[in-house]
Design a protein around this motif. Sequence first.
Motif, mmCIF file in Angstrom:
data_model
loop_
_atom_site.group_PDB
_atom_site.id
_atom_site.type_symbol
_atom_site.label_atom_id
_atom_site.label_comp_id
_atom_site.label_asym_id
_atom_site.label_seq_id
_atom_site.Cartn_x
_atom_site.Cartn_y
_atom_site.Cartn_z
ATOM 1 N N VAL A 382 17.888 8.800 15.883
ATOM 2 C CA VAL A 382 17.578 8.411 14.501
ATOM 3 C C VAL A 382 17.726 9.608 13.568
ATOM 4 O O VAL A 382 18.297 9.503 12.472
ATOM 5 C CB VAL A 382 16.151 7.826 14.403
ATOM 6 C CG1 VAL A 382 15.725 7.681 12.940
ATOM 7 C CG2 VAL A 382 16.077 6.473 15.107
ATOM 8 N N ALA A 383 17.223 10.762 14.018
ATOM 9 C CA ALA A 383 17.295 11.971 13.183
ATOM 10 C C ALA A 383 18.743 12.417 12.971
ATOM 11 O O ALA A 383 19.124 12.843 11.869
ATOM 12 C CB ALA A 383 16.479 13.091 13.827
ATOM 13 N N MET A 384 19.560 12.310 14.010
ATOM 14 C CA MET A 384 20.981 12.655 13.860
ATOM 15 C C MET A 384 21.664 11.685 12.898
ATOM 16 O O MET A 384 22.479 12.094 12.059
ATOM 17 C CB MET A 384 21.671 12.615 15.226
ATOM 18 C CG MET A 384 21.286 13.738 16.164
ATOM 19 S SD MET A 384 22.217 13.615 17.722
ATOM 20 C CE MET A 384 21.505 14.966 18.644
ATOM 21 N N TYR A 385 21.340 10.414 13.035
ATOM 22 C CA TYR A 385 21.921 9.392 12.148
ATOM 23 C C TYR A 385 21.581 9.694 10.690
ATOM 24 O O TYR A 385 22.464 9.704 9.814
ATOM 25 C CB TYR A 385 21.393 8.014 12.547
ATOM 26 C CG TYR A 385 21.727 6.917 11.564
ATOM 27 C CD1 TYR A 385 22.953 6.266 11.601
ATOM 28 C CD2 TYR A 385 20.802 6.528 10.594
ATOM 29 C CE1 TYR A 385 23.265 5.264 10.688
ATOM 30 C CE2 TYR A 385 21.105 5.528 9.678
ATOM 31 C CZ TYR A 385 22.334 4.899 9.736
ATOM 32 O OH TYR A 385 22.617 3.911 8.833
ATOM 33 N N LEU A 386 20.303 9.962 10.421
ATOM 34 C CA LEU A 386 19.878 10.252 9.050
ATOM 35 C C LEU A 386 20.485 11.555 8.535
ATOM 36 O O LEU A 386 20.810 11.682 7.354
ATOM 37 C CB LEU A 386 18.354 10.298 8.967
ATOM 38 C CG LEU A 386 17.650 8.936 9.086
ATOM 39 C CD1 LEU A 386 16.141 9.118 9.211
ATOM 40 C CD2 LEU A 386 17.973 8.064 7.875
ATOM 41 N N SER A 387 20.639 12.521 9.434
ATOM 42 C CA SER A 387 21.248 13.799 9.034
ATOM 43 C C SER A 387 22.682 13.589 8.574
ATOM 44 O O SER A 387 23.154 14.250 7.650
ATOM 45 C CB SER A 387 21.211 14.793 10.195
ATOM 46 O OG SER A 387 19.880 15.134 10.525
ATOM 47 N N ARG A 388 23.372 12.664 9.214
ATOM 48 C CA ARG A 388 24.752 12.383 8.817
ATOM 49 C C ARG A 388 24.810 11.529 7.542
ATOM 50 O O ARG A 388 25.644 11.757 6.666
ATOM 51 C CB ARG A 388 25.476 11.639 9.952
ATOM 52 C CG ARG A 388 26.944 11.336 9.666
ATOM 53 C CD ARG A 388 27.735 12.600 9.405
ATOM 54 N NE ARG A 388 29.165 12.318 9.294
ATOM 55 C CZ ARG A 388 30.084 13.187 8.949
ATOM 56 N NH1 ARG A 388 29.722 14.437 8.667
ATOM 57 N NH2 ARG A 388 31.358 12.858 8.852
ATOM 58 N N MET A 389 23.895 10.559 7.440
ATOM 59 C CA MET A 389 23.915 9.653 6.296
ATOM 60 C C MET A 389 23.405 10.299 5.010
ATOM 61 O O MET A 389 23.857 9.960 3.918
ATOM 62 C CB MET A 389 23.056 8.409 6.590
ATOM 63 C CG MET A 389 23.566 7.509 7.700
ATOM 64 S SD MET A 389 25.253 6.902 7.440
ATOM 65 C CE MET A 389 26.168 7.879 8.638
ATOM 66 N N LEU A 390 22.463 11.214 5.134
ATOM 67 C CA LEU A 390 21.779 11.732 3.952
ATOM 68 C C LEU A 390 22.157 13.166 3.581
ATOM 69 O O LEU A 390 21.610 13.720 2.640
ATOM 70 C CB LEU A 390 20.262 11.645 4.148
ATOM 71 C CG LEU A 390 19.703 10.252 4.460
ATOM 72 C CD1 LEU A 390 18.200 10.310 4.613
ATOM 73 C CD2 LEU A 390 20.095 9.254 3.393
ATOM 74 N N THR A 391 23.066 13.754 4.346
ATOM 75 C CA THR A 391 23.568 15.081 3.986
ATOM 76 C C THR A 391 25.086 15.075 4.137
ATOM 77 O O THR A 391 25.666 14.116 4.646
ATOM 78 C CB THR A 391 22.981 16.197 4.887
ATOM 79 O OG1 THR A 391 23.673 16.204 6.142
ATOM 80 C CG2 THR A 391 21.488 15.994 5.123
ATOM 81 N N ASP A 392 25.719 16.158 3.727
ATOM 82 C CA ASP A 392 27.162 16.257 3.912
ATOM 83 C C ASP A 392 27.510 17.190 5.070
ATOM 84 O O ASP A 392 28.625 17.707 5.165
ATOM 85 C CB ASP A 392 27.839 16.747 2.632
ATOM 86 C CG ASP A 392 27.343 18.112 2.196
ATOM 87 O OD1 ASP A 392 26.404 18.627 2.839
ATOM 88 O OD2 ASP A 392 27.878 18.667 1.221
ATOM 89 N N GLU A 393 26.555 17.381 5.990
ATOM 90 C CA GLU A 393 26.782 18.272 7.122
ATOM 91 C C GLU A 393 27.763 17.648 8.121
ATOM 92 O O GLU A 393 27.796 16.445 8.324
ATOM 93 C CB GLU A 393 25.463 18.588 7.833
ATOM 94 C CG GLU A 393 24.425 19.276 6.964
ATOM 95 C CD GLU A 393 24.818 20.711 6.599
ATOM 96 O OE1 GLU A 393 25.900 21.165 7.016
ATOM 97 O OE2 GLU A 393 24.037 21.379 5.900
ATOM 98 N N SER A 394 28.565 18.473 8.755
ATOM 99 C CA SER A 394 29.552 18.019 9.728
ATOM 100 C C SER A 394 28.882 17.698 11.064
ATOM 101 O O SER A 394 27.731 18.085 11.315
ATOM 102 C CB SER A 394 30.602 19.109 9.944
ATOM 103 O OG SER A 394 29.993 20.255 10.531
ATOM 104 N N PHE A 395 29.616 17.007 11.945
ATOM 105 C CA PHE A 395 29.086 16.682 13.273
ATOM 106 C C PHE A 395 28.731 17.949 14.062
ATOM 107 O O PHE A 395 27.639 18.023 14.655
ATOM 108 C CB PHE A 395 30.096 15.843 14.071
ATOM 109 C CG PHE A 395 30.340 14.474 13.496
ATOM 110 C CD1 PHE A 395 29.281 13.609 13.257
ATOM 111 C CD2 PHE A 395 31.621 14.051 13.214
ATOM 112 C CE1 PHE A 395 29.507 12.338 12.725
ATOM 113 C CE2 PHE A 395 31.849 12.794 12.684
ATOM 114 C CZ PHE A 395 30.792 11.942 12.447
#
Length: 438
Positions: A382-395
């Motif tokens: 869930v935290a990885m999902y939100l990190s991708r959805m809510l920031t512009d950080e790369s994988f």
Amino acid sequence: MNKLEKELAPTTFRTWFKDIKLINEYNNKLTIQVPMEIHKSILRETYGNLIEDTLFSITNENFEFNYITEAENLDTLTEINAELNENDTSFETNLNKDLNFDNFVVGSSNRLAYVSAMTVAQNPGKIHNPLFIYGKSGIGKTHLMHAIGNYIHQNTNKKVLYTTSDAYMTDFTGIADIKNLDNQIEYANNFKNKYRNVDVLIIDDIQFLANAEKTQQEFFNTFNDLQQSNKQLIISSDKSPNDLKKIEERLRSRFTWGLPVDIYPPDFELRVEIIKQKIKNTSLAGLMDNNVIEYIANSCTNDVRHLEGTINRLMAYTAMVVPEKIDVEFANAALNDYLNKNIYSENNIESIQKAVSDYYNITVEDLKGKKKSAKFTFPRQVAMYLSRMLTDESFPRIGLEFGGRDHSTVIHSINKIDSELNTNLDLKNDIENIKNNL
């Protein structure tokens, strides 16, 4: 138009006036075709007085204006042609020519549906009959159906008809409204010819036939007639065939005879590609950098229509302000009251990890650690999902912040949560609660 072009900024003219067309002039009433719905309100409310004054200065006459889209213009022309010659043998497909395979953006969430649609388009009536496409509203079902129809119409001599279940039901119930028996019989025969004398019948939103028992009976007969003649049926719904509980069982079973295929909401990568496709050849092209595109992709997680609405909003704001470039700050100002994306601009992976760990009553170190029990792996995903959805950080960057995991693990986690959100309401609520906490 030349006079308007001289009075307006180049970006404004290109956005709102370049692609409009005069369709008809009658009794000082002008019918003007515009590219999109948003043009109607902008031309009326923002530039209405300028248009009227400019035209008056040229003609010394006042005019009334009627703005219509291309689809509305096609509908009007169809009605006029029908009134002029009821025996006209020309056939209206009802297809939107702008919806084709070339401008359908393909990603992991719709690839199977796209491949299936292409297969049917190239082999109508021979494979996947019926093709039943299902998924939530606004994710591309109708686009694919029109794409199939346009491909067949352009490459064969087959007769293609697109309709909605609502239009089908309206046509059918019209039979009972006719009092004269001879006229009623004639109308009924015309109805059957319209829907059964085709090679490809495309019917959208079949779920709206729920509780319409007589219309379902008629569609059952239409379905059988076409299917037995190896004519292609393409059907869409917001639910799978098995979940259409208010549709007769015998119809639901027939919907599964061919290929039921679902479309999921677009993931982040697909949303980015869709945005790039939508802004191509518009006033936004060349002004927006990738940060803005990713900002919008992160902001619009629901469906393609939400993306389109956001782009239209940004286009309208850009036409009024006429900036030299569109950066995230400008986009945020333009969309501030349209998108709730303060999360995106104010939070980073660290704050997301803290919010998720608090919500699931574990520690941030648990999210970054190697523990593999569900108590830790699911919150981590869930935290990885939100990190991708809510920031512009790369994988890779996200993986680094979660204990040095590799990017394939991050992608797997994001896709797993993205897929589960389609069916798991509890998870959807959890995600929203965490966002609110942020």
